[in-house]
Scaffold this motif. Sequence first.
Motif, PDB file in Angstrom:
ATOM      1  N   ARG A  95       0.806  -1.210   0.000  1.00 48.96           N
ATOM      2  CA  ARG A  95       0.000   0.000   0.000  1.00 48.96           C
ATOM      3  C   ARG A  95       0.851   1.277   0.000  1.00 48.96           C
ATOM      4  O   ARG A  95       0.415   2.315  -0.501  1.00 48.96           O
ATOM      5  CB  ARG A  95      -0.920  -0.015   1.221  1.00 48.96           C
ATOM      6  N   VAL A  96       2.056   1.182   0.578  1.00 49.84           N
ATOM      7  CA  VAL A  96       2.947   2.350   0.634  1.00 49.84           C
ATOM      8  C   VAL A  96       3.061   2.994  -0.742  1.00 49.84           C
ATOM      9  O   VAL A  96       3.033   4.216  -0.878  1.00 49.84           O
ATOM     10  CB  VAL A  96       4.355   1.941   1.113  1.00 49.84           C
ATOM     11  N   GLN A  99      -0.492   4.833  -1.902  1.00 47.58           N
ATOM     12  CA  GLN A  99      -1.258   5.655  -0.974  1.00 47.58           C
ATOM     13  C   GLN A  99      -1.764   6.949  -1.613  1.00 47.58           C
ATOM     14  O   GLN A  99      -2.721   7.530  -1.145  1.00 47.58           O
ATOM     15  CB  GLN A  99      -0.416   5.987   0.259  1.00 47.58           C
ATOM     16  N   SER A 102      -5.393   7.075  -2.091  1.00 47.42           N
ATOM     17  CA  SER A 102      -6.222   6.805  -0.920  1.00 47.42           C
ATOM     18  C   SER A 102      -7.497   7.646  -0.893  1.00 47.42           C
ATOM     19  O   SER A 102      -8.564   7.173  -0.532  1.00 47.42           O
ATOM     20  CB  SER A 102      -5.392   7.061   0.339  1.00 47.42           C
ATOM     21  N   MET A 103      -7.388   8.906  -1.276  1.00 48.38           N
ATOM     22  CA  MET A 103      -8.523   9.819  -1.171  1.00 48.38           C
ATOM     23  C   MET A 103      -9.416   9.797  -2.402  1.00 48.38           C
ATOM     24  O   MET A 103     -10.404  10.520  -2.461  1.00 48.38           O
ATOM     25  CB  MET A 103      -8.036  11.251  -0.941  1.00 48.38           C
ATOM     26  N   VAL A 107     -11.314   4.595  -6.241  1.00 48.31           N
ATOM     27  CA  VAL A 107     -10.296   3.553  -6.031  1.00 48.31           C
ATOM     28  C   VAL A 107     -10.497   2.917  -4.660  1.00 48.31           C
ATOM     29  O   VAL A 107     -10.687   3.619  -3.671  1.00 48.31           O
ATOM     30  CB  VAL A 107      -8.863   4.159  -6.100  1.00 48.31           C
ATOM     31  N   PHE A 108     -10.471   1.598  -4.619  1.00 45.30           N
ATOM     32  CA  PHE A 108     -10.518   0.885  -3.342  1.00 45.30           C
ATOM     33  C   PHE A 108      -9.322  -0.044  -3.276  1.00 45.30           C
ATOM     34  O   PHE A 108      -9.127  -0.881  -4.163  1.00 45.30           O
ATOM     35  CB  PHE A 108     -11.819   0.073  -3.226  1.00 45.30           C
ATOM     36  N   ILE A 109      -8.506   0.124  -2.234  1.00 42.90           N
ATOM     37  CA  ILE A 109      -7.288  -0.688  -2.115  1.00 42.90           C
ATOM     38  C   ILE A 109      -7.358  -1.533  -0.853  1.00 42.90           C
ATOM     39  O   ILE A 109      -7.665  -1.029   0.220  1.00 42.90           O
ATOM     40  CB  ILE A 109      -6.030   0.214  -2.043  1.00 42.90           C
TER      41      ILE A 109
END
Lengths: 324, 134
Positions: A95-96, A99, A102-103, A107-109
Amino acid sequence: MKDLVEKVTSGDVRTVARLIRDVDDGMPEVREALKELYPYTGNAYVIGITGAPGVGKSTLVDQMVAHLRKRGKTVGVLAVDPTSPFSGGAILGDRVRMQRHSMDSGVFIRSLATRGHFGGLTQSTRSAIDILDAMGKDVILVETVGVGQDEVDVVRSAHTTVIVVVPGMGDDIQAIKAGILEVGDIFLINKSDREGTDKTLNELRLMIEMDQKKFDKGLWKPPIIKVEAVFDKGVDDFLAAVDEHARYLEQTAGGLKSRRSPERVRQEMVEMIKARLFEEVLDKLTETGEFDRAVDAIVKGSLDPYSACEGLVFPALAGLPDEE
Amino acid sequence: MKHERRVRVMVAKPGLDGHDRGARIIARAYRDAGFEVVYTGLHQTPEEIVEAAIQEDVDMVGLSSLAGAHKYLFQTVVELLRERGAEDIVVCGGGIIPDEDIKKLKSAGVREIFTPGATLDEIVKWVKENVKPR
Ligand code: B12
Ligand SMILES: Nc1nc2c(ncn2[C@@H]2O[C@H](COP(=O)(O)OP(=O)(O)OP(=O)(O)O)[C@@H](O)[C@H]2O)c(=O)[nH]1
Ligand SMILES: [Mg+2]
C-alpha cells in the motif's frame, strides 16, 4: 441481507471493507452474502500482476491505477503480502506505493496476508474479487506475493495475467520457463532503465518463440514490453497491450465471460469443494474429540495413520448435517 | 473457513516528519506479535490515514511523530474517524511528545502514547490488552 447487497452494490466503503474482512477471517455468515452478491458480479475486468519479490509490482499497480483513472475507470486493488510462518503476523507494505490514491473515491485498495495459503494469493482472494466486482469497480488489479515458479493461482482468477521480470535475472529467466512462461499473457521487463534489458528481452523472446507453432494457429502471443514503473515510462504501451488482449478474449473466449469458462469453473469448484469438505470434516472431528483420540492412538502405536484416516473420514462424511 | 478473527493494525506517519525508524521497528514488533500490519509509509495527511484505515478494516491505527506536529495531526485523525462513524478503531501513537501534550491528546481520544525508551514488549502488550478484533 437485502440491505447489505444494496450497500455493497452502491459502493459503500465500510460495508465492503468489513465484508472482505469477514471472508478473510472465515466467518461462516459471509457465505449467504456471497451467494446474494454473485448475480451482481461478472462485470469487472480482472488483471493479475505477478513476479519475483521486489521487481516493482506495487509501483506498477500504482501507475496503472493513475492511468486507468485518467480513462475514467474505477479501480479495485487487492495486494497480497506474505504472512510470517513464525508469528502468523504480516507486514502489508504494498500500500505504501499506492497511498496517493487513498482519497480517490473511485479507487478501493485492500492489503491481504497469505495466512499460510500457497499459490501466490490468499484463500479469500477469489471472493474478494467478487465483492469488488459487485461493488461496481470497472477494473480489478490483483498483485500476488513475490512468487517463485509454480505459484500462479492468479491465472485462474484473472482475464489478463501479467508477469513482471527485471533485467539481469539471468538464470532466473531459465527457471521461469517451467511454470510461469505458459501462463503469462503479457511480459513486462520493469526497471528497464537498468543494464541488461536487451539481453533479458532476447532471452524472453527466444523462450516465448519456442511456442511459435501455437501462435501460428492464432493463439495469443504474449508481447514483451519494456517499462520503468517508477518513472511512469512504458505504462501506456503496457495498457494498450492489455486492451489488445481483452479484444483477443472478446473474439475467442467470450470476453469478460472468459473467467467463467467450463474449464475454469471446474477448477474453481474443485478448490471450493476441497476447502469446504476439509473445513466441515475437520470441524466435526475436532468438536467430537475424535481427531485428538486418533492422534493419541497413532502416537501410542496402537493405530496406523492410514486406518485412522479412513476411520475418521467416512463416518464424518456420512454424518455431515444438511444445512437447511 | 477457520472462523477466527485476526488483529489488524495500521502504522502510519502523519505530516512532513521523515523519521521512520521508530515506525518501522514498531511495525515489525507488531508483526512478530502475530498482528497483520498495514504500513502506509511517510508523509500522510490525516484524511489519507483515515480513508486507508477504513478500506483496510483495521482495529487500530498507530501514529508516529517525532517532528512536533503531533497535537494537530493525532487529534485530527481521531476526529475524522469519529466523523466517519469509525470511532471503534482505536488510536494510539508515539514519538517525541512532551508530557503536557500527552494529557491533552488522551483527553481528545488518543488512547495511549509511547515515548522514547518505551520497550517493544510494553507496546505489544498494550495492544493485546486494549485492542480486540472488532
Ligand atoms: C535518527 C534521527 C534522525 C535520522 C532519521 C532516520 C530515519 N529514517 O528515521 C535523520 C538523520 C534522517 C534525522 C533527520 C532530522 N532530524 Co532527527 N533525530 C534522530 C534521532 C537521533 C533518533 C530518532 C530515532 O530513530 N530513534 C529510534 C526510534 C526507535 O525511536 P522513536 O522513533 O522515538 O520510537 C520509540 C518511541 O517514541 C515509540 N514510538 C514512536 N513511534 C511510535 C508509533 C507507535 C504506534 C507506537 C505504539 C510507539 C511509537 O516507540 C519507539 C520505541 O520506544 C532523534 C533524537 C532522539 N533521541 O529521539 C532526532 C530528532 C527526532 N531529530 C530532530 C530533528 C530536528 C531532525 C531534523 C529536522 C534535523 C535537521 N535540522 O536537518 C531532520 C529532519 C528529518 C525529516 N525529514 O523529518 C529532532 C526533533 C525535534 C522536535 N521534535 O522538534 C530530534 C528530537 C533531535 C533533537 N533533540 O533535536 N534525524
Ligand atoms: N530503477 C527502477 N526501480 C524501480 C522501478 N520500478 C520500481 N522500482 C523500485 O523497486 C523497488 C521495489 O518496488 P515494489 O513496487 O515495492 O516491488 P514489488 O514487486 O511490489 O515488491 P514485493 O511486493 O515486496 O514483492 C522500489 O524501491 C521501487 O522504487 C523502475 O522502473 N526502475
Ligand atoms: Mg509489492
